[in-house]
Design a protein around this motif. Structure first.
Motif, PDB file in Angstrom:
ATOM      1  N   VAL A  52    -104.893  61.430 -66.668  1.00 53.84           N
ATOM      2  CA  VAL A  52    -103.833  62.407 -66.406  1.00 53.84           C
ATOM      3  C   VAL A  52    -102.619  61.720 -65.784  1.00 53.84           C
ATOM      4  O   VAL A  52    -101.473  62.033 -66.125  1.00 53.84           O
ATOM      5  N   SER A  77    -106.627  69.058 -62.348  1.00 52.16           N
ATOM      6  CA  SER A  77    -107.333  68.528 -63.524  1.00 52.16           C
ATOM      7  C   SER A  77    -108.435  67.544 -63.172  1.00 52.16           C
ATOM      8  O   SER A  77    -109.200  67.129 -64.054  1.00 52.16           O
ATOM      9  N   TRP A 113    -103.648  73.609 -64.375  1.00 58.39           N
ATOM     10  CA  TRP A 113    -103.193  72.386 -65.033  1.00 58.39           C
ATOM     11  C   TRP A 113    -103.000  72.497 -66.548  1.00 58.39           C
ATOM     12  O   TRP A 113    -102.114  71.803 -67.086  1.00 58.39           O
ATOM     13  N   LEU A 125     -99.529  70.942 -67.722  1.00 63.53           N
ATOM     14  CA  LEU A 125     -99.505  69.745 -68.557  1.00 63.53           C
ATOM     15  C   LEU A 125     -98.897  70.047 -69.919  1.00 63.53           C
ATOM     16  O   LEU A 125     -98.185  69.213 -70.487  1.00 63.53           O
TER      17      LEU A 125
END
Length: 380
Positions: free
Chosen positions: A182, A281, A344, A348
């Protein structure tokens, strides 16, 4: 200008009686073109010679930070004796270190791409690439690959520190891999956005400043916006207050009005925040066992886990406050054990969409021949 439009935009087709490369070979050429541009960019960065000192200073700073976190986490009066008892010291160290790594990396990444296009145009070297058979997309992706790859080198240097945290215990290899994946994606987003600003703006100084302002907007601006909007959109509710002389006897109820925060309506403002994405995440962290009054033993997440605590807080703001009746009256709160969904995936997704838009903008700005030039922009 018009003579190089064909080689840049069409391959694998028949045009003006000339048979160009087939589609399969065209894809191979595209891959080679991207790698060629990336290799040139890497050589320019390495030729300066100062990158070794920068990487060394980067590692030493983070090594000192990790040692300080290790020393602080070992103190029972700061974290608690449960750290050593439950073997969660590595998780504590890793959570703090990766957040520091992300913060410092967000300061380094914009400098790697914010002058990639307009800097070459100012030096007169961009036109040399544009007159070749390289497509605009190959030039853009090559520059992105070079800047992102350089950022990943800085990230890879921190792997020994992650191994140190892993050796301390309380940390799984899957969690380390997930967090680093990530983090790498977030660095790619910053590099892509910085590259887009470099292609959009004529002056390299302006693009650098706006790249850092964009990072500030994602890291701090989203948190500020979330706090201000949440405070400005509170809900007014009516409850009751109950006063009794004895146990449920001679009770007097009084109505009252109050305001409650509704972060479940504004949580999406916090979703693109890189730190929120990284924490939420992260795979599950360490747990410890607790015995309930009925004798059952349950596993509870460790409070000393920084990433896990942030993730649980983010989940909680997505939960809707409910009206709860008590013996003393009414309260509005999120019931215990009730949490919302993860933050997330949306965050994202927004960041990756922003990066994709920036890469597309870069490709558009690099196409030749160009119909319009900004005032003062040089051609070659």
């Amino acid at each position: 200008m018009s003579e190089r439009e064909g080689p840049q935009r069409e391959r694998g087709a028949t045009r003006a009686g000339v048979v160009l490369a087939p589609a399969g070979l065209s894809e191979e050429w595209a891959r080679i073109g991207v790698l060629t541009v990336a290799r040139l960019e890497f050589k320019l960065r390495i030729r300066a010679g100062r990158w070794r000192w920068l990487v060394g200073a980067w590692f030493l700073v983070l090594l000192v930070v990790t040692w300080l976190v290790r020393t602080a986490a070992s103190q029972p009066n700061i974290i608690g004796e449960s750290v050593e008892r439950e073997r969660t010291l590595g998780a504590v160290m890793f959570g703090v270190v990766v957040l520091v790594v992300l913060a410092l990396a967000l300061l380094v990444a914009p400098a790697l791409a914010a002058q990639s296009v307009n800097g070459d145009r100012e030096r007169g070297t961009l036109a040399t690439l544009q007159v070749t058979r390289l497509r605009a997309g190959e030039i853009a992706l090559g520059k992105l690959l070079a800047s992102w790859g350089t950022a990943l080198v800085f990230l890879a240097v921190t792997l020994p520190l992650a191994a140190w945290c892993y050796a301390e215990g309380g940390l799984s290899a899957g969690r380390v891999a997930g967090v680093y994946l990530v983090t790498a994606l977030l660095l790619g987003v910053v590099c892509a956005v910085s590259l887009g600003l470099s292609a959009l703006l004529a002056r390299s100084t302006t693009s650098s400043v706006l790249a850092y302002l964009t990072v500030f907007a994602l890291a701090a601006g989203t948190a500020i916006a979330f706090g201000l909007v949440t405070a400005s959109t509170q809900q007014r509710v009516t409850g009751t207050s109950r006063i009794c002389d004895g146990p449920a006897t001679n009770c007097t109820e009084t109505s009252y009005e109050t305001t409650i925060s509704r972060p479940d309506r504004t949580w999406w403002l916090l979703a693109p925040n890189p730190f929120a994405i990284l924490a939420d995440s992260a795979p599950a962290g360490p747990v410890h066992r607790e015995r309930l009054p009925n004798g059952d033993v349950v596993e509870v997440p460790a409070d000393v886990d920084v990433l896990g605590s942030l993730s649980r807080s983010l989940h909680k703001i997505r939960a809707t406050p409910q009206r709860v009746e008590h013996d003393y009256g009414t309260s509005f709160e999120v019931p215990g054990g009730v949490t919302g969904g993860p933050v997330w995936p949306l965050g994202l997704g927004i960041d990756l969409a922003l990066a994709a838009g920036a890469v597309w903008l870069t490709m558009v700005r690099l196409r030749t021949p160009t119909r319009r030039l900004a005032r003062g922009q040089r051609i070659a």
